[in-house]
Design an enzyme around this catalytic site. Structure first.
Site, PDB file in Angstrom:
ATOM      1  N   GLY A 114       0.788  -1.019   0.012  1.00  8.47           N
ATOM      2  CA  GLY A 114       0.006  -0.076  -0.007  1.00  8.47           C
ATOM      3  C   GLY A 114       0.933   1.272  -0.053  1.00  8.47           C
ATOM      4  N   CYS A 115       2.329   1.225  -0.192  1.00 12.65           N
ATOM      5  CA  CYS A 115       2.943   2.177  -0.157  1.00 12.65           C
ATOM      6  C   CYS A 115       3.335   2.463  -1.335  1.00 12.65           C
ATOM      7  CB  CYS A 115       4.333   1.797   0.570  1.00 12.65           C
ATOM      8  SG  CYS A 115       5.182   3.437   1.536  1.00 12.65           S
ATOM      9  N   ILE A 116       3.123   3.751  -1.844  1.00 14.57           N
ATOM     10  CA  ILE A 116       3.335   4.012  -3.304  1.00 14.57           C
ATOM     11  C   ILE A 116       4.692   4.836  -3.438  1.00 14.57           C
ATOM     12  CG2 ILE A 116       2.388   5.474  -5.308  1.00 14.57           C
ATOM     13  CD1 ILE A 116      -0.304   5.453  -3.270  1.00 14.57           C
TER      14      ILE A 116
END
Lengths: 116, 100, 130
Positions: A114-116
């Site tokens: 979920g980390c961009i």
């Protein structure tokens, strides 16, 4: 991409994360850290406070097979290491590029989900 | 002939077709999601028990263990094999019919 | 996804899990979407139906040396609580035809019968099927 640790080449992905979790060592963490710059533009050095979070992340990954999102990490650190460390100000000061992203990289974990 | 099934019997009819159409005396190996057929307590248990009378039935242990089951969880008469056992089955039985 | 940007509107999301783990990638994909989606503060439920029940069976062993050499993501269901995903439901009939009980599952869940599960699905705004 790759880094050199004790004469051995270790594979990293295009963002500098280790490809194999098992390749990690404290020596590897120091080398991964030194690729970043600290606030004074010197190579990033790891203090005891950094190691505490790095080891926490490795244990967390071992138990849950996941690198936690920042807010989850913050909560979990608070539970384990106390309130004065379980807040994003403390963690962002330690890891200015983002506690989840940068600390996970030093800890040899994949980029948090979920980390961009 | 070695018959292999790698799909869950709850989801696909591969196991049903395999048991219906395989020649008597075949070796039947369950692997990947197919291993759920080989486990005690499911609604397929009696059918697999019957199948062990007609076939030599095997289940791949690493696939059972990955899914939380152990050798003692398989139906009596079903033998577990590891990867080298899988290779032996292929070697011993010549042709492989994969029920996908 | 315009609907998700409406400020303050909390919608009911149900992730419907129906596939066994490892054989296909659906189970892992669903879990990752749940974890990413958890950032959006919606009203999230997870349902385990059919082979989906196998996703949360205890004692997975996927080690490289002795096993299939894949990540054991069943452990990750235990962090869902930390991500404020707390509503997990299992369909009773699916569990029973697999010879499983609540004690075989790695996380606490609420058991629902088929009619209750249908009712749960009917009250959702969005059902994401994996």
């Amino acid at each position: 991409m790759a880094i050199e640790v004790n004469g051995k080449s270790i594979e990293t992905d295009e963002e500098g994360y280790l490809v194999n979790l098992a390749d990690w060592s404290e020596e590897a963490a120091k080398i991964l850290a030194a690729q970043d710059k600290d606030a004074s533009d010197n190579p990033f050095e790891l203090t005891n406070n950094h190691w505490e979070v790095i080891h926490f992340l490795r244990e967390y990954y071992d138990e849950y097979q996941i690198a936690p999102a920042v807010r989850v990490l913050t909560k979990a650190i608070g539970k384990k290491l106390g309130k004065e460390k379980g807040n994003s100000k403390y963690l962002y000061e330690l890891f200015p590029y983002g506690p989840a992203k940068q600390a996970c990289r030093f800890a040899g974990l994949p980029k948090p989900t979920g980390c961009i | 002939m070695l018959q292999t099934v790698n799909k869950s019997p709850f989801e696909k009819n591969a196991m049903q077709s395999c048991l219906r159409l395989s020649p008597q005396g075949s070796a039947v190996l369950f692997y990947e999601d197919g291993v759920y057929a080989a486990v005690k307590g499911t609604r397929f248990e009696s059918q697999i028990k019957e199948a062990t009378q007609q076939f030599s039935v095997y289940a791949l242990l690493p696939d059972l263990e990955a899914r939380g089951m152990r050798a003692e969880d398989v139906i009596d008469g079903v033998k577990t094999v590891d990867y080298s056992g899988f290779v032996d089955l292929v070697a011993d039985n010549g042709a492989v019919q994969a029920w996908l | 996804m315009d609907d998700m940007e409406g400020e303050g509107t909390i919608k009911k999301f149900l992730y419907l899990n129906r596939k066994a783990p490892y054989g296909t990638v659906y189970a892992l994909e669903s879990l990752e979407v749940v974890l990413i989606g958890a950032a959006f503060d919606q009203d999230v439920s997870l349902a385990f139906v059919d082979d989906g029940v196998y996703q949360i069976r205890k004692n997975h062993n996927t080690k490289v040396d002795s096993g299939i050499g894949m990540k054991d993501f069943s452990k990750t269901y235990r962090v869902l609580e930390d991500y404020d995903v707390e509503k997990l439901y299992v369909e009773k009939e699916s569990m029973e035809e697999r010879g499983l009980t609540k004690d075989d599952l790695i996380v606490p869940v609420e058991i629902m019968d088929r009619a209750q599960m249908a009712a749960l699905m009917a009250e959702q705004d969005v059902v994401l099927s994996f």
